[in-house]
Write a protein that holds these residues in place. Structure first.
Motif, PDB file in Angstrom:
ATOM      1  N   UNK A   1      -1.990  35.087   8.341  1.00  0.00           N
ATOM      2  CA  UNK A   1      -1.138  35.997   9.120  1.00  0.00           C
ATOM      3  C   UNK A   1       0.304  35.935   8.630  1.00  0.00           C
ATOM      4  N   UNK A   2       0.805  34.729   8.381  1.00  0.00           N
ATOM      5  CA  UNK A   2       2.179  34.583   7.888  1.00  0.00           C
ATOM      6  C   UNK A   2       2.306  35.168   6.487  1.00  0.00           C
ATOM      7  N   UNK A   3       1.288  34.945   5.647  1.00  0.00           N
ATOM      8  CA  UNK A   3       1.304  35.522   4.291  1.00  0.00           C
ATOM      9  C   UNK A   3       1.322  37.053   4.368  1.00  0.00           C
ATOM     10  N   UNK A   4       0.561  37.623   5.301  1.00  0.00           N
ATOM     11  CA  UNK A   4       0.541  39.078   5.480  1.00  0.00           C
ATOM     12  C   UNK A   4       1.914  39.584   5.908  1.00  0.00           C
ATOM     13  N   UNK A   5       2.592  38.811   6.743  1.00  0.00           N
ATOM     14  CA  UNK A   5       3.933  39.187   7.181  1.00  0.00           C
ATOM     15  C   UNK A   5       4.899  39.241   5.999  1.00  0.00           C
ATOM     16  N   UNK A   6       4.862  38.229   5.155  1.00  0.00           N
ATOM     17  CA  UNK A   6       5.710  38.224   3.960  1.00  0.00           C
ATOM     18  C   UNK A   6       5.346  39.381   3.030  1.00  0.00           C
ATOM     19  N   UNK A   7       4.050  39.675   2.921  1.00  0.00           N
ATOM     20  CA  UNK A   7       3.610  40.764   2.049  1.00  0.00           C
ATOM     21  C   UNK A   7       4.160  42.106   2.541  1.00  0.00           C
ATOM     22  N   UNK A   8       4.071  42.353   3.850  1.00  0.00           N
ATOM     23  CA  UNK A   8       4.578  43.613   4.415  1.00  0.00           C
ATOM     24  C   UNK A   8       6.085  43.707   4.232  1.00  0.00           C
ATOM     25  N   UNK A   9       6.794  42.618   4.532  1.00  0.00           N
ATOM     26  CA  UNK A   9       8.254  42.613   4.372  1.00  0.00           C
ATOM     27  C   UNK A   9       8.677  42.876   2.941  1.00  0.00           C
ATOM     28  N   UNK A  10       7.977  42.286   1.977  1.00  0.00           N
ATOM     29  CA  UNK A  10       8.313  42.475   0.566  1.00  0.00           C
ATOM     30  C   UNK A  10       7.977  43.886   0.096  1.00  0.00           C
ATOM     31  N   UNK A  11       6.891  44.450   0.610  1.00  0.00           N
ATOM     32  CA  UNK A  11       6.554  45.835   0.279  1.00  0.00           C
ATOM     33  C   UNK A  11       7.635  46.787   0.780  1.00  0.00           C
ATOM     34  N   UNK A  12       8.136  46.534   1.988  1.00  0.00           N
ATOM     35  CA  UNK A  12       9.223  47.357   2.522  1.00  0.00           C
ATOM     36  C   UNK A  12      10.491  47.182   1.694  1.00  0.00           C
ATOM     37  N   UNK A  13      10.726  45.969   1.198  1.00  0.00           N
ATOM     38  CA  UNK A  13      11.893  45.724   0.351  1.00  0.00           C
ATOM     39  C   UNK A  13      11.817  46.549  -0.928  1.00  0.00           C
ATOM     40  N   UNK A  14      10.620  46.691  -1.496  1.00  0.00           N
ATOM     41  CA  UNK A  14      10.456  47.499  -2.708  1.00  0.00           C
ATOM     42  C   UNK A  14      10.802  48.960  -2.437  1.00  0.00           C
ATOM     43  N   UNK A  15      10.319  49.482  -1.317  1.00  0.00           N
ATOM     44  CA  UNK A  15      10.630  50.870  -0.949  1.00  0.00           C
ATOM     45  C   UNK A  15      12.125  51.041  -0.738  1.00  0.00           C
ATOM     46  N   UNK A  16      12.743  50.076  -0.042  1.00  0.00           N
ATOM     47  CA  UNK A  16      14.187  50.138   0.200  1.00  0.00           C
ATOM     48  C   UNK A  16      14.966  50.083  -1.108  1.00  0.00           C
ATOM     49  N   UNK A  17      14.517  49.270  -2.051  1.00  0.00           N
ATOM     50  CA  UNK A  17      15.197  49.169  -3.347  1.00  0.00           C
ATOM     51  C   UNK A  17      15.177  50.486  -4.104  1.00  0.00           C
ATOM     52  N   UNK A  18      14.036  51.148  -4.093  1.00  0.00           N
ATOM     53  CA  UNK A  18      13.920  52.437  -4.783  1.00  0.00           C
ATOM     54  C   UNK A  18      14.800  53.489  -4.116  1.00  0.00           C
ATOM     55  N   UNK A  19      14.783  53.530  -2.795  1.00  0.00           N
ATOM     56  CA  UNK A  19      15.602  54.507  -2.063  1.00  0.00           C
ATOM     57  C   UNK A  19      17.094  54.230  -2.245  1.00  0.00           C
ATOM     58  N   UNK A  20      17.472  52.951  -2.219  1.00  0.00           N
ATOM     59  CA  UNK A  20      18.878  52.580  -2.392  1.00  0.00           C
ATOM     60  C   UNK A  20      19.387  52.980  -3.771  1.00  0.00           C
ATOM     61  N   UNK A  21      18.598  52.676  -4.796  1.00  0.00           N
ATOM     62  CA  UNK A  21      19.025  52.984  -6.164  1.00  0.00           C
ATOM     63  C   UNK A  21      18.926  54.478  -6.481  1.00  0.00           C
ATOM     64  N   UNK A  22      18.107  55.203  -5.741  1.00  0.00           N
ATOM     65  CA  UNK A  22      18.071  56.659  -5.911  1.00  0.00           C
ATOM     66  C   UNK A  22      19.358  57.285  -5.380  1.00  0.00           C
ATOM     67  N   UNK A  23      19.880  56.714  -4.288  1.00  0.00           N
ATOM     68  CA  UNK A  23      21.118  57.237  -3.695  1.00  0.00           C
ATOM     69  C   UNK A  23      22.355  56.722  -4.426  1.00  0.00           C
ATOM     70  N   UNK A  24      22.296  55.474  -4.878  1.00  0.00           N
ATOM     71  CA  UNK A  24      23.412  54.845  -5.606  1.00  0.00           C
ATOM     72  C   UNK A  24      22.856  54.356  -6.943  1.00  0.00           C
ATOM     73  N   UNK A  25      22.830  55.249  -7.960  1.00  0.00           N
ATOM     74  CA  UNK A  25      22.035  55.014  -9.176  1.00  0.00           C
ATOM     75  C   UNK A  25      22.626  54.008 -10.166  1.00  0.00           C
TER      76      UNK A  25
END
Length: 294
Positions: free
Chosen positions: A190-214
């Protein structure tokens, strides 16, 4: 129209902070750990998307999927190697120092692999956006997609936590790890799944952030990661709606501070607002006070 434009840009930036903050708040709410390497996972996700688009010639959607997969695996590895051995540590200081060490490890690895020079990040969003009020108000495609993505992610995450069996397991583990284990819940998984979800969201945030601030460097995720942690605390760490509200408010405060007060003082103003909020309500906006039995 200028104020409305600034407000929309603030909501867009705050949406990125909110997506990152959701990772912080989930990990803390369930594992009671602060993963300060979370900001650097953002950077790794952005680099992965950049490589797959520029080198492998993948479409933006496939690049995002690749970034999510890599960051998900990275999150699980970080939890297993760095944090799992310290889960029952007598001092929380050991976890904090380890998190800082993992953060520097990821930064310096990126420096060795990608170099220190900033790289231009191509936007994954090809939509030009909307032009309103006779062209006086222009909203970019990156802004609209970022806000929409944040709202969708928050709703899906809340439904997942409330309705699904893994989500119910997460809530049980967050309440009492020992009791959850006695009830047959796989606490480690369960804890590993939590880290996995959080890291997946971080990847999406990174792409969106760098798309706006390239602009992408090995330090790209450091300050957004810190501000997202501030947003999580601001909204009430451990609360998914709190992370969303905290991120949006933080982004709006930052953009309006840059526009109307001083671009150099905007970060100081953001952290000052956090201090004031915590003095008035130490648990954050939606945080709940927990009474522990002694």
């Amino acid at each position: 129209m200028s104020f409305i434009s600034y407000l929309i840009n603030g909501i867009s930036l705050g949406s990125v902070y909110a997506i990152i903050a959701l990772g912080y708040t989930m990990v803390y709410g369930i594992a009671k750990m602060l993963n300060f390497a979370h900001g650097d996972v953002i950077m790794i996700g952005a680099y992965m998307a950049l490589i797959t688009m520029m080198k492998a010639g993948m479409s933006p959607i496939l690049a995002i999927v690749a970034a999510v997969i890599v960051c998900t695996v990275l999150g699980i590895l970080i939890e297993r190697i760095a944090y799992k051995p310290l889960r029952n540590a007598s001092s929380s200081l050991a976890v904090l120092i380890t998190a800082i060490g993992v953060s520097y490890l990821l930064q310096n690895t990126a420096l060795l692999v990608f170099g220190a020079n900033a790289q231009t990040f191509p936007s994954v969003i090809k939509w030009k956006g909307l032009s309103l009020a006779g062209g006086k108000l222009n909203i970019s495609g990156e802004t609209i997609v970022t806000i929409a993505a944040c709202v969708v992610i928050m709703i899906v995450l809340m439904l997942f936590v409330q309705k699904s069996k893994p989500g119910q397991a997460m809530r049980a583990v967050s309440e009492d790890k020992g009791a959850a284990q006695l009830m047959g819940i796989n606490v480690n998984g369960t804890i590993a799944l939590t880290f996995a979800i959080g890291s997946a969201l971080a990847a999406i945030a990174g792409v969106l952030l760098c798309s706006a601030y390239p602009s992408l460097t090995p330090y790209t995720g450091s300050m957004p990661g810190i501000k997202a942690f501030v947003a999580a605390v601001f909204g009430g760490i451990g609360s998914i709606p709190g992370a969303f509200i905290g991120g949006i408010l933080l982004g709006v405060i930052e953009i309006l501070s840059k526009a109307y007060i001083s671009s150099q003082m905007s970060d100081a103003i953001v952290f000052s607002v956090l201090i004031i909020v915590l003095l008035v309500k130490p648990t954050g906006i939606l945080g709940k006070k927990i009474n522990e039995k002694v």
